[in-house]
Design a protein around this motif. Structure first.
Motif, mmCIF file in Angstrom:
data_model
loop_
_atom_site.group_PDB
_atom_site.id
_atom_site.type_symbol
_atom_site.label_atom_id
_atom_site.label_comp_id
_atom_site.label_asym_id
_atom_site.label_seq_id
_atom_site.Cartn_x
_atom_site.Cartn_y
_atom_site.Cartn_z
ATOM 1 N N ARG A 148 55.817 40.275 118.830
ATOM 2 C CA ARG A 148 56.158 41.484 119.584
ATOM 3 C C ARG A 148 55.133 42.579 119.361
ATOM 4 N NH1 ARG A 148 62.537 41.487 118.310
ATOM 5 N NH2 ARG A 148 63.151 40.020 119.922
ATOM 6 N N GLY A 149 54.702 42.736 118.101
ATOM 7 C CA GLY A 149 53.687 43.737 117.782
ATOM 8 C C GLY A 149 52.375 43.453 118.487
ATOM 9 N N ALA A 150 51.989 42.190 118.532
ATOM 10 C CA ALA A 150 50.745 41.812 119.210
ATOM 11 C C ALA A 150 50.841 42.079 120.705
ATOM 12 C CB ALA A 150 50.426 40.343 118.951
ATOM 13 N N ARG A 151 51.978 41.794 121.285
ATOM 14 C CA ARG A 151 52.163 42.076 122.721
ATOM 15 C C ARG A 151 52.121 43.573 122.997
ATOM 16 N NH1 ARG A 151 57.076 37.942 124.058
ATOM 17 N NH2 ARG A 151 55.827 36.040 124.026
ATOM 18 N N ARG A 152 52.752 44.334 122.124
ATOM 19 C CA ARG A 152 52.731 45.789 122.286
ATOM 20 C C ARG A 152 51.301 46.310 122.155
ATOM 21 N NH1 ARG A 152 54.799 50.055 117.978
ATOM 22 N NH2 ARG A 152 53.281 48.798 116.910
ATOM 23 N N ASP A 153 50.560 45.779 121.173
ATOM 24 C CA ASP A 153 49.158 46.175 121.014
ATOM 25 C C ASP A 153 48.351 45.822 122.256
ATOM 26 O OD1 ASP A 153 49.685 47.160 118.522
ATOM 27 O OD2 ASP A 153 48.774 45.485 117.433
ATOM 28 N N ASP A 154 48.565 44.631 122.806
ATOM 29 C CA ASP A 154 47.846 44.231 124.023
ATOM 30 C C ASP A 154 48.146 45.194 125.166
ATOM 31 O OD1 ASP A 154 46.730 42.066 122.747
ATOM 32 O OD2 ASP A 154 48.117 40.594 123.608
ATOM 33 N N ARG A 155 49.408 45.575 125.281
ATOM 34 C CA ARG A 155 49.810 46.466 126.368
ATOM 35 C C ARG A 155 49.244 47.874 126.170
ATOM 36 N NH1 ARG A 155 54.778 45.691 125.717
ATOM 37 N NH2 ARG A 155 55.257 47.546 124.528
ATOM 38 N N GLU A 156 49.328 48.406 124.949
ATOM 39 C CA GLU A 156 48.923 49.789 124.700
ATOM 40 C C GLU A 156 47.423 49.949 124.477
ATOM 41 O OE1 GLU A 156 51.153 51.423 121.469
ATOM 42 O OE2 GLU A 156 53.076 51.123 122.464
ATOM 43 N N LEU A 157 46.797 48.948 123.847
ATOM 44 C CA LEU A 157 45.402 49.092 123.440
ATOM 45 C C LEU A 157 44.449 48.173 124.184
ATOM 46 C CD1 LEU A 157 46.077 49.158 119.591
ATOM 47 C CD2 LEU A 157 45.736 51.132 121.095
ATOM 48 N N GLY A 158 44.989 47.214 124.911
ATOM 49 C CA GLY A 158 44.146 46.245 125.593
ATOM 50 C C GLY A 158 43.544 45.271 124.597
ATOM 51 N N ASP A 159 42.484 44.597 125.032
ATOM 52 C CA ASP A 159 41.816 43.670 124.119
ATOM 53 C C ASP A 159 40.314 43.941 124.067
ATOM 54 O OD1 ASP A 159 41.133 42.748 126.604
ATOM 55 O OD2 ASP A 159 41.751 40.683 126.270
ATOM 56 N N GLY A 160 39.937 45.160 124.414
ATOM 57 C CA GLY A 160 38.529 45.539 124.414
ATOM 58 C C GLY A 160 38.189 46.477 123.280
ATOM 59 N N VAL A 161 37.317 47.426 123.594
ATOM 60 C CA VAL A 161 36.773 48.301 122.549
ATOM 61 C C VAL A 161 37.830 49.184 121.890
ATOM 62 C CG1 VAL A 161 34.435 48.312 123.456
ATOM 63 C CG2 VAL A 161 36.041 50.045 124.228
ATOM 64 N N TRP A 162 38.860 49.564 122.637
ATOM 65 C CA TRP A 162 39.868 50.458 122.052
ATOM 66 C C TRP A 162 40.726 49.706 121.047
ATOM 67 C CZ3 TRP A 162 37.443 54.432 122.960
ATOM 68 C CH2 TRP A 162 36.861 54.700 124.200
ATOM 69 N N ARG A 163 41.025 48.463 121.337
ATOM 70 C CA ARG A 163 41.785 47.634 120.384
ATOM 71 C C ARG A 163 40.943 47.401 119.128
ATOM 72 N NH1 ARG A 163 45.730 43.606 120.977
ATOM 73 N NH2 ARG A 163 46.199 42.724 118.956
ATOM 74 N N ARG A 164 39.674 47.112 119.318
ATOM 75 C CA ARG A 164 38.813 46.869 118.162
ATOM 76 C C ARG A 164 38.631 48.131 117.319
ATOM 77 N NH1 ARG A 164 36.724 43.326 121.689
ATOM 78 N NH2 ARG A 164 35.090 44.633 122.525
ATOM 79 N N ALA A 165 38.547 49.281 117.964
ATOM 80 C CA ALA A 165 38.416 50.541 117.212
ATOM 81 C C ALA A 165 39.661 50.785 116.362
ATOM 82 C CB ALA A 165 38.168 51.706 118.169
ATOM 83 N N HIS A 166 40.819 50.541 116.949
ATOM 84 C CA HIS A 166 42.072 50.711 116.217
ATOM 85 C C HIS A 166 42.162 49.710 115.067
ATOM 86 C CE1 HIS A 166 46.336 49.775 115.429
ATOM 87 N NE2 HIS A 166 46.446 51.084 115.437
ATOM 88 N N ASP A 167 41.864 48.462 115.337
ATOM 89 C CA ASP A 167 41.960 47.422 114.312
ATOM 90 C C ASP A 167 40.986 47.680 113.164
ATOM 91 O OD1 ASP A 167 43.886 46.273 115.889
ATOM 92 O OD2 ASP A 167 42.646 44.576 116.537
ATOM 93 N N ARG A 168 39.814 48.182 113.484
ATOM 94 C CA ARG A 168 38.829 48.488 112.452
ATOM 95 C C ARG A 168 39.349 49.584 111.519
ATOM 96 N NH1 ARG A 168 33.107 51.119 113.364
ATOM 97 N NH2 ARG A 168 32.229 50.718 111.327
ATOM 98 N N PHE A 169 39.999 50.586 112.098
ATOM 99 C CA PHE A 169 40.559 51.658 111.286
ATOM 100 C C PHE A 169 41.669 51.112 110.389
ATOM 101 C CE2 PHE A 169 43.108 55.360 110.275
ATOM 102 C CZ PHE A 169 42.156 56.311 109.999
ATOM 103 N N THR A 170 42.556 50.282 110.930
ATOM 104 C CA THR A 170 43.655 49.759 110.110
ATOM 105 C C THR A 170 43.138 48.825 109.014
ATOM 106 O OG1 THR A 170 44.124 48.014 111.730
ATOM 107 C CG2 THR A 170 45.419 50.025 111.887
ATOM 108 N N ARG A 171 42.069 48.094 109.285
ATOM 109 C CA ARG A 171 41.475 47.261 108.225
ATOM 110 C C ARG A 171 40.934 48.145 107.095
ATOM 111 N NH1 ARG A 171 39.425 44.402 112.542
ATOM 112 N NH2 ARG A 171 37.352 45.305 112.261
#
Length: 151
Positions: A8-31
């Motif tokens: 569910r979290g992954a689907r929400r992330d896909d919907r809100e952040l997409g799978d491009g640069v914005w998702r990667r920017a967010h994921d980089r910060f959380t890492r």
């Protein structure tokens, strides 16, 4: 039950952040946040641990703001690849700088941990960790301001 939450979290992330640069920017910060918190594991000195936990909590409070910036940028300029939308280059640059500064803060925390174990709390270099944490805050603020100017 845990795997359902992850899906569910992954689907929400896909919907809100997409799978491009914005998702990667967010994921980089959380890492970076994860790395910072990993440094805290195993610290024996209570004073050092408490000081670093305060900084870690302050940095963790930034995650919803980073997510909001990334989601807002994705709404304005959706990204599905690695190309940074030209109009939003300043937003991406600020997010990248914040994530970079967060990684540097985690590294400084690791060094503070080592120094604290060897020489004690007073020599731990907490000022450097706090300084780098302030840079992260500045980067997130710059990303928010850049997105607000575009929106």
């Amino acid at each position: 039950m845990g795997w359902v939450s992850r899906i569910r979290g992954a689907r929400r992330d896909d919907r809100e952040l997409g799978d491009g640069v914005w998702r990667r920017a967010h994921d980089r910060f959380t890492r970076g946040l994860d790395r910072f918190h990993q440094v805290l594991e195993g610290i024996n000195d209570d004073d050092l641990y408490n000081a670093l936990v305060m900084i870690a909590n302050h940095l963790a409070d930034l995650e919803p703001r980073v997510r909001a910036v990334c989601a807002g940028a994705h709404r304005q300029r959706p990204s599905a690849g690695t190309d940074i939308p030209g109009s939003h280059a300043d937003v991406h640059r600020a997010l990248s700088k914040a994530a970079n500064d967060l990684a540097a803060a985690a590294q400084a925390a690791a060094m503070a941990r080592l120094d604290g174990e060897r020489w004690g709390y007073n020599s731990a270099g907490l000022e450097n960790v706090a300084f780098r944490a302030d840079l992260v805050v500045d980067g997130v603020r710059a990303a928010e301001q850049s997105l607000a100017r575009l929106g």
